[in-house]
Design a protein around this motif. Sequence first.
Motif, short mmCIF file in Angstrom:
data_model
loop_
_atom_site.label_atom_id
_atom_site.label_comp_id
_atom_site.label_asym_id
_atom_site.label_seq_id
_atom_site.Cartn_x
_atom_site.Cartn_y
_atom_site.Cartn_z
N VAL A 3 12.87 -16.91 -26.48
CA VAL A 3 13.14 -16.45 -25.12
C VAL A 3 12.20 -17.18 -24.17
O VAL A 3 11.00 -17.27 -24.41
CB VAL A 3 12.94 -14.93 -24.99
N LEU A 4 12.75 -17.71 -23.10
CA LEU A 4 11.95 -18.36 -22.08
C LEU A 4 12.32 -17.79 -20.72
O LEU A 4 13.41 -17.25 -20.52
CB LEU A 4 12.16 -19.88 -22.09
N VAL A 5 11.38 -17.89 -19.78
CA VAL A 5 11.60 -17.41 -18.41
C VAL A 5 11.54 -18.60 -17.47
O VAL A 5 10.67 -19.47 -17.59
CB VAL A 5 10.55 -16.37 -18.02
N ARG A 6 12.47 -18.64 -16.53
CA ARG A 6 12.53 -19.71 -15.55
C ARG A 6 13.10 -19.15 -14.24
O ARG A 6 13.60 -18.02 -14.20
CB ARG A 6 13.43 -20.85 -16.05
N ASP A 7 13.04 -19.96 -13.20
CA ASP A 7 13.64 -19.57 -11.93
C ASP A 7 15.17 -19.65 -12.02
O ASP A 7 15.73 -20.52 -12.71
CB ASP A 7 13.17 -20.50 -10.81
N LEU A 8 15.81 -18.74 -11.32
CA LEU A 8 17.26 -18.81 -11.18
C LEU A 8 17.64 -20.11 -10.50
O LEU A 8 17.03 -20.50 -9.48
CB LEU A 8 17.75 -17.62 -10.35
N ARG A 9 18.65 -20.79 -11.04
CA ARG A 9 19.14 -22.01 -10.39
C ARG A 9 20.20 -21.61 -9.38
O ARG A 9 21.39 -21.46 -9.71
CB ARG A 9 19.70 -22.96 -11.46
N ARG A 10 19.77 -21.45 -8.14
CA ARG A 10 20.67 -20.89 -7.12
C ARG A 10 21.83 -21.82 -6.79
O ARG A 10 22.85 -21.36 -6.25
CB ARG A 10 19.90 -20.54 -5.86
N ASP A 11 21.70 -23.11 -7.07
CA ASP A 11 22.79 -24.05 -6.81
C ASP A 11 23.69 -24.26 -8.02
O ASP A 11 24.56 -25.14 -8.01
CB ASP A 11 22.22 -25.40 -6.37
N ASP A 12 23.50 -23.44 -9.05
CA ASP A 12 24.28 -23.52 -10.28
C ASP A 12 25.15 -22.26 -10.38
O ASP A 12 24.67 -21.20 -10.80
CB ASP A 12 23.34 -23.62 -11.48
N PRO A 13 26.44 -22.32 -9.97
CA PRO A 13 27.28 -21.12 -9.95
C PRO A 13 27.31 -20.35 -11.27
O PRO A 13 27.22 -19.11 -11.25
CB PRO A 13 28.66 -21.66 -9.56
N PRO A 14 27.43 -20.99 -12.45
CA PRO A 14 27.41 -20.21 -13.69
C PRO A 14 26.10 -19.46 -13.90
O PRO A 14 26.10 -18.33 -14.42
CB PRO A 14 27.64 -21.26 -14.78
N ASP A 15 24.98 -20.06 -13.50
CA ASP A 15 23.69 -19.40 -13.66
C ASP A 15 23.61 -18.17 -12.75
O ASP A 15 23.17 -17.09 -13.17
CB ASP A 15 22.57 -20.37 -13.32
N ARG A 49 7.52 -14.66 -0.12
CA ARG A 49 7.28 -15.49 -1.31
C ARG A 49 8.21 -15.08 -2.45
O ARG A 49 7.83 -15.00 -3.61
CB ARG A 49 5.81 -15.40 -1.74
N SER A 50 9.45 -14.81 -2.10
CA SER A 50 10.42 -14.23 -3.03
C SER A 50 10.87 -15.23 -4.09
O SER A 50 11.03 -16.43 -3.82
CB SER A 50 11.64 -13.74 -2.25
N ARG A 51 11.06 -14.72 -5.31
CA ARG A 51 11.62 -15.51 -6.40
C ARG A 51 12.60 -14.64 -7.19
O ARG A 51 12.44 -13.43 -7.29
CB ARG A 51 10.54 -16.01 -7.35
N SER A 52 13.60 -15.27 -7.77
CA SER A 52 14.49 -14.63 -8.73
C SER A 52 14.32 -15.36 -10.06
O SER A 52 14.44 -16.59 -10.12
CB SER A 52 15.95 -14.69 -8.27
N LEU A 53 14.04 -14.60 -11.11
CA LEU A 53 13.77 -15.17 -12.42
C LEU A 53 14.85 -14.73 -13.41
O LEU A 53 15.47 -13.67 -13.26
CB LEU A 53 12.41 -14.70 -12.95
N VAL A 54 15.05 -15.54 -14.43
CA VAL A 54 15.91 -15.15 -15.54
C VAL A 54 15.15 -15.34 -16.84
O VAL A 54 14.30 -16.24 -16.96
CB VAL A 54 17.22 -15.97 -15.59
N ALA A 55 15.45 -14.47 -17.79
CA ALA A 55 15.00 -14.65 -19.17
C ALA A 55 16.19 -15.17 -19.96
O ALA A 55 17.28 -14.58 -19.91
CB ALA A 55 14.50 -13.34 -19.76
N GLU A 56 15.99 -16.26 -20.65
CA GLU A 56 17.10 -16.95 -21.34
C GLU A 56 16.80 -17.04 -22.83
O GLU A 56 15.68 -17.39 -23.23
CB GLU A 56 17.25 -18.34 -20.73
N GLY A 96 9.14 -7.99 -21.41
CA GLY A 96 7.71 -8.23 -21.37
C GLY A 96 7.36 -9.60 -20.81
O GLY A 96 6.39 -9.74 -20.04
N LEU A 97 8.13 -10.60 -21.16
CA LEU A 97 7.87 -11.95 -20.66
C LEU A 97 8.13 -12.04 -19.16
O LEU A 97 7.39 -12.69 -18.42
CB LEU A 97 8.73 -12.96 -21.42
N LEU A 98 9.16 -11.35 -18.69
CA LEU A 98 9.43 -11.32 -17.25
C LEU A 98 8.30 -10.62 -16.50
O LEU A 98 7.88 -11.07 -15.43
CB LEU A 98 10.76 -10.61 -16.98
N VAL A 99 7.80 -9.52 -17.05
CA VAL A 99 6.70 -8.80 -16.40
C VAL A 99 5.47 -9.70 -16.31
O VAL A 99 4.84 -9.81 -15.25
CB VAL A 99 6.36 -7.50 -17.17
#
Length: 308
Positions: A3-15, A49-56, A96-99
């Motif tokens: 499992v990894l955490v990264r920023d949401l790819r806002r320009d990627d419609p499927p994401d 300083r907003s961010r949207s994250l995903v766990a993948e 837990g990783l997102l937190v």
Amino acid sequence: MTVLVRDLRRDDPPDVAAFAHVRHLAVPFILWTPEAVVHRLVHTHPDARSRSLVAEEDGEVIGTAQIGLVHDSPEPGQAFLNIYVHPERFRRGAGGLLVRTAEEYLTGEGATKLYSWVLDGPANLAFAERHGYERRRAAHFLRLDLAHAMLPPLRPLPPGVELRTAADFADDPRPMFELDAETVADEPSDVDVEFTDYEAWLAETWRHPLLNRELTTVAVVDGRPAAFSVAHTDGTRYSTAMTGTVRAQRGRGLAKLAKTDSLHRARAAGYTEAFTGNDTDNGPMLTINKWLGYEVCATEVRHVRELG
């Protein structure tokens, strides 16, 4: 499996669609659409300083987080992180990783007090406690079967009161901003906010892709908006985003009048399911919603962690 955490790819419609899908599965009582997810990320004030994250996990989005600073509060150092995991992907380490990722980022941005909404279930509450978060206030999600509910009839308007819609203020929405600012300031909350930035409100609220101006009812007294019930729709479902009355006009039943009217028109427009939310300390709105036929369908508990 990793499992990894990264920023949401806002320009990627499927994401973005995957983010919205996980949110819907975790909290189906809130309207989540890809357009709304991107709008929030793009138009939230830069000071947040907003961010949207995903766990993948192996290419599948299984968890989400929306995080940021409470930039419009007079008390510095306050922040939020709201984390939801796919209900069939628990116990894989995503939460837990997102937190940890969120806390590290927010601490680096100067946060000293972190707030989070947590679904009121044993596993969710235990998870928050393990990570050092303490329970505070609670809020209910409520649902109304709009297709079959016996809505109270519309009553004659009090003298000097007329019902309009938000669409009637398209040319000059500032009176709507002033109404929203006053009612938001009086909502039960752990965090005080100073709602003064009109341009930010236009971007974040007035131009929100879910806002349905035609179904948002405004009670006008002597030519000025005095109460409203804000409608959000996603094409099939209806949700009340805010209902309130200015202080000088409270006690006249204007909020009840506005919300009843909005629900009647939503049903006439073909909506069959309505949602709303209520802080458990907001007795007047809980009473109105019970009178309208809403039933509690879930509860969230506000948690806080103080750093340092």
